[in-house]
Motif scaffolding. Sequence first.
Motif, short mmCIF file in Angstrom:
data_model
loop_
_atom_site.label_atom_id
_atom_site.label_comp_id
_atom_site.label_asym_id
_atom_site.label_seq_id
_atom_site.Cartn_x
_atom_site.Cartn_y
_atom_site.Cartn_z
N TYR A 1 0.84 -1.19 0.00
CA TYR A 1 0.00 0.00 0.00
C TYR A 1 0.87 1.24 0.00
O TYR A 1 2.10 1.17 0.25
N THR A 2 0.25 2.35 -0.27
CA THR A 2 0.88 3.64 -0.01
C THR A 2 0.43 4.12 1.37
O THR A 2 -0.44 3.51 2.01
N THR A 3 1.01 5.22 1.82
CA THR A 3 0.71 5.70 3.17
C THR A 3 -0.77 5.99 3.36
O THR A 3 -1.37 5.63 4.38
N THR A 4 -1.40 6.60 2.37
CA THR A 4 -2.80 7.01 2.53
C THR A 4 -3.78 5.87 2.25
O THR A 4 -4.92 5.92 2.71
N THR A 5 -3.37 4.86 1.49
CA THR A 5 -4.30 3.77 1.17
C THR A 5 -4.20 2.61 2.15
O THR A 5 -4.93 1.63 2.00
N LEU A 6 -3.32 2.70 3.16
CA LEU A 6 -3.19 1.62 4.12
C LEU A 6 -4.45 1.54 5.00
O LEU A 6 -4.73 2.47 5.76
N PRO A 7 -5.21 0.44 4.93
CA PRO A 7 -6.42 0.33 5.77
C PRO A 7 -6.07 0.21 7.25
O PRO A 7 -5.01 -0.30 7.63
N ALA A 8 -6.96 0.68 8.08
CA ALA A 8 -6.73 0.66 9.53
C ALA A 8 -6.63 -0.77 10.05
O ALA A 8 -5.81 -1.07 10.92
N GLU A 9 -7.47 -1.69 9.51
CA GLU A 9 -7.42 -3.07 9.99
C GLU A 9 -6.12 -3.75 9.61
O GLU A 9 -5.62 -4.61 10.35
N VAL A 10 -5.55 -3.39 8.46
CA VAL A 10 -4.25 -3.94 8.08
C VAL A 10 -3.15 -3.36 8.96
O VAL A 10 -2.23 -4.08 9.38
#
Length: 858
Positions: free
Chosen positions: A674-683
């Motif tokens: 992922y990129t920094t902004t697309t990283l999901p919170a659950e991941v």
Amino acid sequence: MKRLFRHSQSPNPSTHRGRQRSTRVSTGTRLGLLLLCSVLVVGLVITTNFAVAQSDSSLQEQEDQLIREYTLPTTPQKEPVYKPAPAAPPKKSTSPTRKRTTPAPSQPPPQSQPTRSAPTSTEPEEPAPARRSPAPSSPAREEETAEAEPLPTGEYVLQFNRSPIVGNRFRFRGVYSEARLGFTRPRGWKIQGAKALIRFQHSPALIAKDSNLTVRVNGTSVGSVPLNRQQSEVGSVLFNVPSRLIQDYNELTIVARQSNDEECSDPGDPTLWTEVLPDSELQFEYQPQPIPLNFSRYPYPFFDDLSLDTNRIAYLLPKVNDTWLTAAPRFQAALGRMAEFRPIDTEIINDLEDIEWGQRLVVIGTPAEQPAIADLDLPFSISGNQILDGNQVALPSDVGILMMTTTLDGAVPVLVVTGNGADGVAKAAQFLVQPDSRKFGTGQAVLVDSLKEVDTPSLRNWPGYLPEENSFTLSEIKTKENGDPFEDITVRGSAAPPIPIDFHALPDDQFTRGSSMTLRYSYSPQINPRTSAVEVLLDGTFIGGARLTSEDGATRKRLKVDLPPHLIKPDSQLEVAFRLNPREPGVCGKVTDQQLTGTLHADTSFNLNRQQSVQLPDLGLFQEGYPFAAPQDLSRTAIVVPDSPSNTDLLTLLTVSERLGRLSKADSVNLDAYTTTTLPAEVREGHHLVGIGTREQFPFPEVFDGSGFRLQDAFSRQWNQGSIQALPDNEGMIKEIMSPDNKERVLLALTAQTANGLERVRQVISKDPWFFQLQDDTVLISSNQQDTASYDPDAYTLEFLERAPSTSRIENTGVLSKVSRFIQDNWFFLPAGIFAIALLLYGISQFYLKRLSDQKSH
């Protein structure tokens, strides 16, 4: 009673007529039922046939619909053919790479030059055998040759010092000594001729007429040379190797027979020696063969496990998006698994014109993300950034499309992983990373409509490591060579090599006392019981053994050996060595010992006492892939790059993915990026994380705010309450901490102040000599060389910092084990604890004594 009986049997006319009517009624009923059943059966048959007809019609309609949706284009007249050039690349064409409708004739590259000339020697060369013409190629290779036009012949030199067995010297000792070197023949090579240039020195004490050096290739002798040089002068001899002897996998054997006494030479005499110099070499003259591109041969030519050179992969970079970040790391991890120990050189290019000779191009993305796809010669046409089928209808967005082609000159193969949507691209890439799926691929193009979802293995199911159960047999351990279970192994002779067993503990295993091994073995008769024995060694340390006491031999003997818990590690190796000596002593160095055998049986058993307990962070465990490779399909690991990643960031992403692929084995790859902004919170909370980027753009700035070594603004660095500024700061940093969002997950930081420092981090991750030195929780990487891709063992300096105080123990143990572990980790509190407990018991006893005395006084 008799009359009653007879009366009951006497005929009654009325009763008889009633019975006849009853019989007729019963018969009529039966006929009616039979007729009704017949009607029902006929109706059922008609209904069934009608239903089957309807089903067949429905299936036919579905098939017609499927064909209507996925109509394939007309089969091209010729498959794309990969024509590898033998040496230097042809000059880059200035014309644009545009799609052609008919195959353009390719110009053969210029005649290649030798990689290097054979080293000259002032010594006279020994006469070599006459050169033989190359044998005709096998039918299988002739079928792969699609074009009659021959390609230019090339030359290749393979020096002995490339083998880790040789290193800086290759020495032979004793009256008889031999050594073996393995080499491969790359796919697509038609060997025209081969030579072995052997440069050697030997002891001046050798007798020339009784000492010689013999060279064998795949068991066939190709020549001998007497060891007759004076004063240890360097000798050089060139042996011709018949091309028919060269196979895919080959073995070069050098045999030294040495004598320094005409009557009897002592095998232990130190003057009996010969050295083959490391600049000895194999010289090949070969003709590359054109190879039709077909998915039945995948991963060749994009990866050749028989290649003598580094496999070179180039990715055509689109505008970075989630589609590419998902597919490219998984594809690279799958390449790492296939490569195992073989090196891969990975690059990123921005245009088709940037491709270099010897590279293999991989294009991942939709036609909208990769406009260059339209410039390639592909079986599917493209219109409006949509891939069309044979009816010029756009394929669905969730269908993966895989295609093989070449550049216009045919010298660079191209793999296109695409689709009309992100789901299709991901599905196409997943097809290539799952071994069971890609086995049935064939043709120039593959449409992936559906793909079997592979179950995630358990956290402790690590192929190549010890089984999860505590009790198991040797047959449950897989061999390193081909992954097959161990079988009975027999060795022969007094100089029999030890039998190696990979005894790799799981990275989170903690062993306690009581682990044991029950060795089952047999040996032959005619041994000397006074000097023969069987030994068990763990990482070279003797841990048990027994004498072989029977002159008549023995079958299936048992020996229990304790396994020291502190010696069992993730890279441990057991060795079972049979020391076999004959009853009769040898005469003049000649020992008849081939009748002596020792056998290790596959039912040798192990009983381990272990528990799951590991202390993190620890970069030493990263050498085994832990914890990022648990489970082995990498489904609990995510790699994060900056929102606008540089080429160095993306190359580091691919390098880490490749390394994780080399360190894991599974039926699928589910690594996420992922990129920094697309990283999901659950991941972020539930996965192990790998952050990549320079300090200013690093996705997890909390790495620089915690304890331990820290990088700060203005090229400043802090450690142990000290702070400095360095200009310039081109060092790289690898740091592992516990994830701030989940104390049971790990965050690995690959960072630096500059792009040069991050490139050094990438090189350390990619090259085994430096990667397998990692330890502690922080590593600083510096280099005094401009070429950061150097293979020089002194190219990098690694500085390991002490473990940070913030550590965490991940364990799955009982209460007693936890108490024991707490006492071991905090033993310095034990005297104070004992004193406190004694004081408490003393106070309690005094309280009861006082209470008893008060009761008596009343």
